[in-house]
Design an enzyme around this catalytic site. Structure first.
Site, mmCIF file in Angstrom:
data_model
loop_
_atom_site.group_PDB
_atom_site.id
_atom_site.type_symbol
_atom_site.label_atom_id
_atom_site.label_comp_id
_atom_site.label_asym_id
_atom_site.label_seq_id
_atom_site.Cartn_x
_atom_site.Cartn_y
_atom_site.Cartn_z
ATOM 1 N N GLY A 35 38.492 -12.609 -17.011
ATOM 2 C CA GLY A 35 37.669 -11.432 -16.446
ATOM 3 C C GLY A 35 36.416 -12.145 -15.192
ATOM 4 O O GLY A 35 35.906 -11.447 -14.816
ATOM 5 N N ASN A 87 44.003 -7.517 -18.800
ATOM 6 C CA ASN A 87 42.899 -7.221 -17.682
ATOM 7 C C ASN A 87 43.187 -7.339 -16.172
ATOM 8 O O ASN A 87 42.619 -6.949 -15.415
ATOM 9 C CB ASN A 87 41.445 -7.650 -18.150
ATOM 10 C CG ASN A 87 41.653 -9.387 -18.181
ATOM 11 O OD1 ASN A 87 42.455 -9.897 -19.107
ATOM 12 N ND2 ASN A 87 40.968 -9.999 -17.297
ATOM 13 N N ARG A 108 32.431 -11.629 -24.749
ATOM 14 C CA ARG A 108 33.392 -12.836 -24.134
ATOM 15 C C ARG A 108 33.971 -13.578 -25.062
ATOM 16 O O ARG A 108 33.201 -14.009 -26.094
ATOM 17 C CB ARG A 108 32.679 -13.646 -22.920
ATOM 18 C CG ARG A 108 33.783 -14.385 -22.006
ATOM 19 C CD ARG A 108 34.438 -13.468 -21.221
ATOM 20 N NE ARG A 108 33.575 -13.065 -20.100
ATOM 21 C CZ ARG A 108 33.970 -12.357 -19.215
ATOM 22 N NH1 ARG A 108 35.199 -11.685 -19.448
ATOM 23 N NH2 ARG A 108 33.329 -11.815 -18.123
ATOM 24 N N HIS A 113 42.221 -8.278 -22.628
ATOM 25 C CA HIS A 113 40.766 -7.502 -23.185
ATOM 26 C C HIS A 113 41.243 -6.502 -24.424
ATOM 27 O O HIS A 113 42.481 -5.978 -24.408
ATOM 28 C CB HIS A 113 40.201 -6.567 -22.322
ATOM 29 C CG HIS A 113 39.550 -7.300 -21.070
ATOM 30 N ND1 HIS A 113 39.355 -8.707 -20.902
ATOM 31 C CD2 HIS A 113 39.008 -6.924 -20.034
ATOM 32 C CE1 HIS A 113 38.689 -9.282 -20.047
ATOM 33 N NE2 HIS A 113 38.431 -7.945 -19.385
ATOM 34 N N ARG A 160 31.600 1.797 -6.861
ATOM 35 C CA ARG A 160 32.027 2.787 -8.102
ATOM 36 C C ARG A 160 31.260 3.802 -8.488
ATOM 37 O O ARG A 160 31.820 4.827 -8.673
ATOM 38 C CB ARG A 160 32.318 1.657 -9.420
ATOM 39 C CG ARG A 160 33.305 0.815 -9.519
ATOM 40 C CD ARG A 160 33.262 -0.024 -10.621
ATOM 41 N NE ARG A 160 34.348 -1.051 -10.466
ATOM 42 C CZ ARG A 160 34.488 -2.095 -11.141
ATOM 43 N NH1 ARG A 160 33.353 -2.392 -12.130
ATOM 44 N NH2 ARG A 160 35.146 -2.904 -11.004
ATOM 45 N N SER A 205 39.647 -20.496 2.747
ATOM 46 C CA SER A 205 41.072 -20.324 2.144
ATOM 47 C C SER A 205 41.929 -20.310 3.246
ATOM 48 O O SER A 205 43.247 -20.272 2.862
ATOM 49 C CB SER A 205 41.084 -19.240 1.117
ATOM 50 O OG SER A 205 40.230 -19.687 0.189
ATOM 51 N N GLY A 265 42.576 -15.636 -5.044
ATOM 52 C CA GLY A 265 42.063 -15.418 -6.510
ATOM 53 C C GLY A 265 42.885 -14.715 -7.565
ATOM 54 O O GLY A 265 44.137 -14.516 -7.281
ATOM 55 N N ALA A 266 42.532 -14.981 -8.931
ATOM 56 C CA ALA A 266 43.462 -14.309 -10.003
ATOM 57 C C ALA A 266 43.997 -12.968 -9.668
ATOM 58 O O ALA A 266 45.168 -12.679 -9.873
ATOM 59 C CB ALA A 266 42.815 -14.529 -11.249
ATOM 60 N N VAL A 267 42.984 -11.874 -9.386
ATOM 61 C CA VAL A 267 43.422 -10.820 -9.104
ATOM 62 C C VAL A 267 44.301 -10.539 -7.792
ATOM 63 O O VAL A 267 45.291 -9.506 -7.777
ATOM 64 C CB VAL A 267 42.007 -9.732 -9.247
ATOM 65 C CG1 VAL A 267 42.429 -8.327 -8.780
ATOM 66 C CG2 VAL A 267 41.522 -9.781 -10.591
ATOM 67 N N CYS A 326 37.538 -3.240 -15.666
ATOM 68 C CA CYS A 326 38.788 -3.489 -16.449
ATOM 69 C C CYS A 326 38.568 -2.808 -17.994
ATOM 70 O O CYS A 326 39.656 -2.224 -18.422
ATOM 71 C CB CYS A 326 39.070 -4.923 -16.489
ATOM 72 S SG CYS A 326 37.771 -5.868 -16.831
#
Length: 344
Positions: free
Chosen positions: A162, A316, A236, A243, A100, A40, A12-14, A131
């Site tokens: 995001g 972000n 968004r 961001h 969290r 994957s 993934g991107a992160v 983020c």
């Protein structure tokens, strides 16, 4: 001394940004393991300039002997596999929303509350904040040290990254469709995102706020101060990365612009770029690929007795996710909270 580090959600991107950040910051990695879903498995991802990792299947991976797990696979996946990794002795740094607000899981921004890391041993899990929360508390923390913050009113302008690679693809495809007059149906967002702003991130809650807005309020209180009141409007916007936030802060006592400027200039992780002239401020394009939280447009808020307003921008994918997670790992090493036995 090197650490065995597993990157969960590596495709993934992160996840890719986590691999990139580990390499750029020369984190002491003896072995990096890329993990993702079964579909994957076998894909290749880069770790630094010369190393390519083959992705392994998260479902069947044994975390025994892994020192640190950087997780960003989605909350439902972390709910299953983060406790499994933690039980095997891996210290989990989770970028999802899953843990969290658990009272026995520290929620950490290293520039703000590194002392909370000592609480991780109860579950072997540390949570990475949202983020939009991360960049705001990095900017608020040095001001809070001057005069206690009473209330924050924030409007966010959040990039499509995001929402992951799919969100970025949707902006690209919809923008192209506009120019060639092709039809386009929103899939990742509730309305067209190209040339538009959508005041809706995550699901709606009973009080009319969205979960993204709720996250900013409760996470700020957990990280910075339980007595701070926060009202957020999260939007968004058609930007790929970065961001930005318009932040209005009410303090309990006096604070001057000069005091705020001095504090922000000295604050770790903050770059104050604030010239009262054309272009004398930071935008998302300027912040993309950078580590800092940028503050601009600092000024007095005359609508409350003790108020300031400022503009805050950050990448972000980096400070809002990957960099903060790696900084948590660095802090664990610096504080001696990961032992030589684990690293052996």
């Amino acid at each position: 001394m090197g650490y065995r580090v597993a990157i969960v959600g590596a495709t993934g991107a992160v996840g890719r940004e986590m691999l990139k950040t580990l390499a750029e910051r020369n984190f002491p990695v003896s072995e990096a393991i890329a993990l993702a879903s079964g579909r994957s498995t076998g894909m290749e991802v880069s770790f630094g300039e010369k190393t390519v990792l083959k992705v392994k299947n998260l479902e069947t991976f044994d975390f025994k002997g892994i020192d640190i797990g950087l997780f960003s696979p989605g909350a439902s996946v972390s709910a299953v596999h983060a406790p499994r990794a933690a039980a095997a002795g891996c210290i989990v740094i989770d970028n999802t929303s899953q843990f969290r607000m658990d009272h026995d899981v520290p929620l950490v921004v290293p520039e703000v509350n590194p002392h909370h890391l000592k609480q991780f041993s109860k579950r072997n899990i540390i949570a990475n904040p949202n983020c939009s929360t991360i960049q705001m508390v990095v900017a608020l923390n040095p001001l809070h040290a001057i005069s206690r913050i009473k209330r924050v009113v924030v409007s966010t302008y959040q990039s499509v990254s995001g929402a992951g690679k799919e969100g970025m693809d949707e902006l690209f495809n919809q923008t192209r469709a506009v120019y060639v007059n092709d039809p386009s149906v929103p899939e990742q967002f509730t309305k067209p995102i190209a040339f538009n702003c959508i005041p809706h991130i995550d699901r709606f809650m009973d009080d009319g706020s969205t979960k993204e807005e709720w996250k900013m309020a409760v996470e700020t209180r957990k990280i910075l101060d339980p007595d701070i009141a926060v009202i957020a409007t999260c939007v968004r916007v058609p930007v790929f990365i970065g961001h930005s936030e318009a932040v209005h802060v009410e303090f309990e006592g006096p604070i001057t612009e000069e005091q705020a400027i001095e504090a922000l200039r000295d604050a770790p992780g903050v770059q104050l770029i604030d010239k009262r002239e054309d272009g004398g401020y930071i935008t998302q394009i300027d912040a993309a690929g950078e580590d800092a939280v940028y503050v601009s447009r600092l000024r007095r808020d005359p609508t409350v007795p003790h108020g300031l307003a400022f503009w805050c921008v950050s990448d972000n994918l980096r400070k809002g996710a990957a960099l903060n997670a790696v900084q948590i790992a660095e802090a664990l090493v610096e504080q001696g909270l990961i032992t030589a036995k684990q690293a052996a």
